[in-house]
Design an enzyme around this catalytic site. Structure first.
Site, PDB file in Angstrom:
ATOM      1  CG  ASP A 143      -0.315  -0.019   2.546  1.00 29.44           C
ATOM      2  OD1 ASP A 143       0.896   0.292   2.654  1.00 29.44           O
ATOM      3  OD2 ASP A 143      -0.994  -0.365   3.513  1.00 29.44           O
ATOM      4  CG  HIS A 196      -6.530  -1.987   8.847  1.00 27.87           C
ATOM      5  ND1 HIS A 196      -6.469  -1.308  10.047  1.00 27.87           N
ATOM      6  CD2 HIS A 196      -5.272  -1.920   8.326  1.00 27.87           C
ATOM      7  CE1 HIS A 196      -5.245  -0.848  10.239  1.00 27.87           C
ATOM      8  NE2 HIS A 196      -4.491  -1.219   9.219  1.00 27.87           N
ATOM      9  CG  ASP A 228      -9.533  -1.215  11.793  1.00 26.13           C
ATOM     10  OD1 ASP A 228      -8.531  -1.978  11.669  1.00 26.13           O
ATOM     11  OD2 ASP A 228      -9.694  -0.223  11.065  1.00 26.13           O
TER      12      ASP A 228
END
Lengths: 242, 242, 242, 242
Positions: free
Chosen positions: C66, C131, C129
Site C-alpha cells: 500500500d 484491517h 479494527d
C-alpha cells in the site's frame, strides 16, 4: 523415476501429450524445451489441433536444447527448422513465445534460462548409443553446461548430419551447440520417451544400469523428477526387472 | 547452485539455521535429513533454544542418512547417538518425529522415504576426501541407492571409526549403511556446508571441477536445487572463479 | 492455517525473521511484499545485520502493498519512506531490487506482479479494527484487486495519517492505494503477525470467527498457506479454542 | 484465474482431461477430488480408456467432496454411486485408491486430507444458482470446513434429490455432507468447468462479479490457482469483459 509403459507408439505419444498439455494449462509462465526428430512426430500431430488458435496457451515459452546451424543459410538451424515444420508452424505459435538457441547466443543460454525462471520441463528422446540432446558418448562430461561441440573431424557425425541438409556435406558446420548434462539436470521435470525394439537395449542400460559418461543419458537416473515413457517394444528387455 | 560465503563459522551456522528454521515453519509435513559430526555443532546450538518446546514444529520429521552400528550395543548407532547428543535430546524432539536408519531397515529406506513424500532437504558436510554421507572415494557408484558398505577389511576406516567408540576396535562393525548418490539426489533441496582452510581445496574440486566418482560429492553439482554455504576460509581457493 | 504462538515480541520477531531469511535463501528470484509500521521494527533490526552486504540476497525483490503519497513531496510516500528507514536503507538494498507501488503505477500493480511470477510471500500486520494492508472495514470488498481509496471525506483516517507527516493535514492526500483482498490472496504464502493485548480480541474474531467484509482480514482464513505468528498476549483470547 | 474458452462441450471436456491426466502422471502421490453429475460425463468417457489397466496411475487417490446418503441402503451414497458408475467402475480403480466421504467420517474429512498431504486438485461444476459442492445460497458460510447440511425441512432440495433415487422421497436423508468453502480453498489447484447457455449468467456473476455468500462460488475468485473452463455458450455473457 516414474516408468510408464504403453502398448504402442500411438499410446506412448498420447501419454506424452497429456503431460505437456496438462503443464501448459497452468496459469503462470511455463518454459518448455522440446525435442525434434522422429520420436515426437505423432505427439505433435496430437498436440497441434489442441494448441492452434488457443490464446490461453500464450503463457507457454518454447526452447530448443540443441542446434546444428546450416552453413550458408540465414534462417533456423536443423533443429529449429524441424520443430517449426512439426509443431511451431502448424500450431501457429507466436514468435514471442520462441526462444531459439543458436550460434549467436549459446554462451548465454544457461543465464537466460535462469533469468526466465528455469525450464519447467524438457522432453527428450534417447539415441541408440545412449546420447541425449547433443551429448554423445566420447565427448560428454557430466559437469558441462551449454557448450559447443567441435565436429570438424567427426566424419561419421558429419555424414549423419548431412542427411538433414539434402546430403550436402558442405552445409554441415564445424561445430554445433547443445545444453550439457548440468543444464538439463537443472530443469524441474525431465521426460524421456522411446519406442521400438531398436531402443530396448539402450533403455535398459541407460536407466537400469551404471551411471557413466560412456552412456550419457544414464545421468538422468539421478534427476529427482524423471518420467520415462516407453512402448512395449522399447520396454521389452526390462521384463524381469520390474 | 546457490553459493553463500559468510565471514566465519558463526555466520555460516546462522545462515544454515535460517534455511532450516524457515522450511520447518511450513504448515505441511516437512522431512529433513541432517548431519552429525563437527561442522553442525554451532548450528544445533543456535537451533535448540528456538525449537525446544515448540508444538508448532511437530510437523517436522527427522531422518539420518547414514549409520554405523556399535557392536555389542542395543541402542542407537554412532550417527544417531551423535545427533541425539547434539540436537534431538537438547531440543526435546519427540520419538514419533524420529525415523532412524539402521541395520534392521536400510533396505527399505528409499521406499519409506518415497511413501512419506520424499525428503524436503538434506543438510550435509563434505569430507576432505570429497565424501558425502557414507559415500567415500573408492567404493561410491553414482547409481547407488541406500546400501551397505563392507568395511571388514578397510583398516583405515575402522581405526577412524574406533575413535567414536572409545578407541575400541571390537565395537566397530563389519558394515555400515548410507544413502547413496541416487537417494540423496532425490531430495528437493540439498544444503552442503563447510568451514575452515582444510576444506578449501576439496570445495573447489568438488563444486567447481569435474564430476567424477573419485570425488563423490562432485555429483551434487547436478542437483537442480543445491545451496553451498562456506566460511571465507573454505571459500579461499574460489577467489578468482566467482 | 499454521498457528505459531511465542512468548513475547522478541521471540515472535525472531520466528518471522527465520521464515523470511529461509525463503530469501532460495536460488531463484524471490518476490516479497513486506509491511511498514510498528509491529515489524524488531524484525527488521534482526534482519539488517544478516542481509546488509550479502550479494547472495540479490535474488530478492521487494514490493510494498500500500502507499499513501505525501502532498507536495517528490519522493517516497509514507509507506516506502518508513520501509526505507527501517530496512531498505540500513540493509543497503539496491534500487533494482525495489518495486515501489505509488500513485503513478497502482493500476498496473497486479499485472506487473503476475509478469514477475507473483508474490512468494506477503508479511502483514493486523489493525485493531481488523484491517490488513489498506483494506479497512467500511470500504473493503473481497473481490477487489489493487485499488485507490478516496479519503477526501474520511476525517478520522486523515487525522490518523497526519500523524505520519508531522501532524500536517495539508500533506495528507485525497486518495491512497492498496492491494485488495484478491491481490493479496494471489500470493503463495501469507504471513500475519501480531503482538500485545490490544490485538487479542481482533485476532480471535478475524482468524477464528466468521468470514465477513466487516472484518477484512477474516478473508485470509481461506488462503491455502497462511501462517499466523502471535505473542502470548495477542493469543490470550484463544486459550480455550486450541 | 486462468480462463479457458473452448468451442463446445467436447473440446471443454478434452481440456479438463488433459489437466487431470497431466497431473496424474506425476510420480508422487496425487490427491484428487472430482465431481459427479452431468457436466463431467464426456470427461470420464475420455479418461476411462486412458486410465483403465494402467499401474502407473496407482499413485492417484480419489476423494468425493460431498455425499448424500441413501436412506435404507448399505452401500455408497448418491455421489459415490454416480462417480462409480461414470468412472471408478469402468476405469477399474482399486478400492485402496478410493477415500469416500460419508455419514460416518465427514467430521474427520479435513484432518484426513491434511494428513494425506492435502488435495492437489478439485474438479467442480457450478449450479445455476451459484452453488459449488453442496454449498448452496442460503446456508453457505465462507468460513465453513466440511459440514452437515440439515435438509429435513428443505422441500425443494428434497424433491430434487429424490430424482436421484427413483423418485422415492423416503430414501432422501435428513442431512447430507459437503466440504465447505474453507476446505475447498485449501486445495492447491481448483478447476471449475461449465457448459451451455443455462450457465452463462451465473458464470458471469460468480467469476466476474461481487464476492458474496449469496453466490457461494464467487469465493473461488480468491483462490491463488483457479482454472475456469467454459464452452462458448457458457462464456457468451463475458464477451465484452475479456
Amino acid at each position: 523415476m516414474k516408468l510408464i509403459v504403453e502398448k504402442d507408439y500411438e499410446a506412448m505419444s498420447q501419454v506424452a501429450a497429456n503431460i505437456l498439455l496438462g503443464l501448459m494449462s497452468e496459469s503462470r509462465r511455463v518454459n518448455l524445451a522440446i525435442t525434434a526428430g522422429n520420436t515426437p512426430k505423432r505427439l505433435y500431430e496430437i498436440m497441434v489441433p489442441q494448441v492452434k488458435g488457443r490464446p490461453y496457451f500464450e503463457n507457454v515459452h518454447y526452447y530448443n536444447f540443441d542446434e546444428i546451424p546450416i552453413v550458408g543459410s540465414q534462417g533456423y538451424g536443423i533443429t529449429m527448422r524441424n520443430l517449426n515444420d512439426l509443431y511451431f508452424g502448424p500450431a501457429n505459435i507466436k514468435k514471442e513465445q520462441l526462444h531459439p538457441l543458436d550460434e549467436t547466443n549459446w554462451q548465454t543460454q544457461d543465464a537466460r534460462l535462469k533469468e526466465a525462471g528455469g525450464l519447467d520441463l524438457i522432453l527428450m528422446g534417447i539415441g541408440a548409443d545412449g546420447h541425449f540432446c547433443g551429448n554423445m558418448p566420447g565427448w560428454t562430461k557430466f559437469g558441462s553446461e551449454t557448450y559447443a561441440v567441435d565436429i570438424s573431424d567427426a566424419d561419421e557425425a558429419r555424414e549423419s548430419l548431412a542427411a538433414e541438409v539434402d546430403g550436402n556435406l558442405s552445409k554441415v558446420p564445424n561445430e554445433f551447440y547443445t545444453m550439457g548434462p548440468k543444464s538439463v539436470m537443472a530443469a524441474k521435470h525431465l521426460v524421456m520417451f522411446a519406442n521400438g525394439k531398436k531402443k530396448a537395449a539402450i533403455v535398459k542400460k541407460a536407466f537400469f544400469g551404471e551411471v557413466t559418461e560412456d552412456i550419457p543419458s544414464s545421468i538422468l537416473q539421478l534427476h529427482p523428477n524423471l518420467t520415462l515413457i516407453l512402448d512395449q517394444e522399447a520396454a521389452s528387455e526390462l521384463t524381469n526387472q520390474n
